[in-house]
Design a protein around this motif. Structure first.
Motif, PDB file in Angstrom:
ATOM      1  N   LEU A  56       1.284  -1.207   0.362  1.00  0.00           N
ATOM      2  CA  LEU A  56       0.386   0.140  -0.066  1.00  0.00           C
ATOM      3  C   LEU A  56       0.632   1.454   0.247  1.00  0.00           C
ATOM      4  N   LEU A  59       2.510   1.287  -3.206  1.00  0.00           N
ATOM      5  CA  LEU A  59       0.856   2.230  -4.479  1.00  0.00           C
ATOM      6  C   LEU A  59       0.541   3.472  -4.293  1.00  0.00           C
ATOM      7  N   CYS A  60       1.080   4.109  -2.904  1.00  0.00           N
ATOM      8  CA  CYS A  60       0.594   5.335  -3.214  1.00  0.00           C
ATOM      9  C   CYS A  60       1.680   6.485  -2.825  1.00  0.00           C
ATOM     10  N   PHE A  61       2.735   5.890  -2.566  1.00  0.00           N
ATOM     11  CA  PHE A  61       3.840   6.497  -2.561  1.00  0.00           C
ATOM     12  C   PHE A  61       5.460   6.696  -3.869  1.00  0.00           C
ATOM     13  N   GLY A 143      -0.131   2.790  -9.411  1.00  0.00           N
ATOM     14  CA  GLY A 143      -0.548   3.673  -9.045  1.00  0.00           C
ATOM     15  C   GLY A 143      -0.224   4.713  -9.622  1.00  0.00           C
ATOM     16  N   HIS A 144       0.270   4.919 -10.464  1.00  0.00           N
ATOM     17  CA  HIS A 144       1.266   5.876 -11.320  1.00  0.00           C
ATOM     18  C   HIS A 144       0.325   5.913 -12.454  1.00  0.00           C
ATOM     19  N   SER A 146      -3.003   5.771 -12.195  1.00  0.00           N
ATOM     20  CA  SER A 146      -3.989   6.109 -11.558  1.00  0.00           C
ATOM     21  C   SER A 146      -3.899   7.491 -11.379  1.00  0.00           C
ATOM     22  N   LEU A 149      -8.434   9.942  -7.081  1.00  0.00           N
ATOM     23  CA  LEU A 149      -8.348   9.719  -5.748  1.00  0.00           C
ATOM     24  C   LEU A 149      -9.019   8.369  -5.514  1.00  0.00           C
ATOM     25  N   THR A 152      -7.605   5.465  -6.900  1.00  0.00           N
ATOM     26  CA  THR A 152      -6.696   4.986  -5.776  1.00  0.00           C
ATOM     27  C   THR A 152      -7.203   3.777  -5.008  1.00  0.00           C
ATOM     28  N   ILE A 153      -8.215   4.619  -4.145  1.00  0.00           N
ATOM     29  CA  ILE A 153      -8.628   3.777  -2.805  1.00  0.00           C
ATOM     30  C   ILE A 153      -8.977   2.821  -3.549  1.00  0.00           C
ATOM     31  N   SER A 156      -6.581   0.265  -3.895  1.00  0.00           N
ATOM     32  CA  SER A 156      -5.982   0.215  -2.281  1.00  0.00           C
ATOM     33  C   SER A 156      -6.712  -1.665  -2.499  1.00  0.00           C
TER      34      SER A 156
END
Length: 219
Positions: A56, A59-61, A143-144, A146, A149, A152-153, A156
């Motif tokens: 996760l 995925l986000c960062f 993730g890139h 997406s 928001l 992305t959620i 996840s």
């Protein structure tokens, strides 16, 4: 905000293929054999929660982190492929999971024994088998891609769902072993090692082709 359902569905298929819960059973049985049900549940839960946190995060960062470190995906694939290649050979030789017996003293709590075993088996079962270069690279790429928001959620949520499927497969591993015996699982583990080696080589080739595009032109 628009949700990119195509991206989410493709991500689910990709993660299921990479995580491949059935392939993890031989290693998990070797790491948790002879232990009580409560021990296996706590250990499996701890491994999955840690892997979920790692994936996760990337995925986000992940894309932001690679940009800050000035590392491109091609270099990441080459480095990750080398790690996976080494582990693939250890799986093929049957030396991937080696650990000392945990302390079974009556005064030792189940939780402390679980933590002791967790420290011994998280590498390689957690990393690089579950949260390995393939999975990390995949979550970074999706993730890139997406563009909202909400997407992305949902990515996840999809990732957590895939890991829950893996958790159920791990917890049923001992039952599967009783039905099939040890030989099929050992054979599956060796085949899994060959598959890991092939995946590792593919990652390195992809990274090298991106780094040296002239190689692709030669072929």
């Amino acid at each position: 905000m628009v949700i990119n359902w195509d991206l989410i569905s493709n991500f689910a298929i990709a993660m299921l293929a990479i995580v491949n819960p059935m392939e993890k059973i031989p290693l998990w049985v070797a790491a948790s054999s002879g232990e009580r049900r409560s021990f296996r549940w706590l250990l499996a839960g701890l491994v999955i929660v840690t892997c979920a946190s790692i994936l996760l995060f990337f995925l986000c960062f992940g894309q932001f982190l690679l940009l800050k470190l000035k590392i491109d995906l091609a270099s990441f694939k080459i480095g990750g492929g080398l790690i996976l290649l080494q582990f693939g050979f250890s799986v093929l030789k049957g030396t991937a999971v080696e650990f000392d017996d945990v302390d079974r003293n009556e005064s030792t709590t189940t939780l402390s024994r679980v933590l002791q075993r967790y420290q011994q088996i998280f590498i390689p079962i957690g990393v690089p088998v579950i949260a390995g270069p393939g999975a990390i690279t995949t979550v970074i790429i999706y993730g890139h891609e997406s563009d909202s928001l909400l997407t992305t959620i949902f990515l996840s949520v999809t990732l957590v769902a895939v890991l829950l499927i893996l958790l159920m497969a791990l917890l049923s591993g001992s039952i599967i072993q009783k039905v099939t015996g040890t030989l099929p699982l050992e054979l599956a583990s060796r085949v899994f090692g060959m598959i890991l080696i092939a995946i590792a080589v593919q990652f390195m080739v992809e990274g090298l082709v991106i780094t040296f595009p002239g190689w692709a032109a030669i072929h």
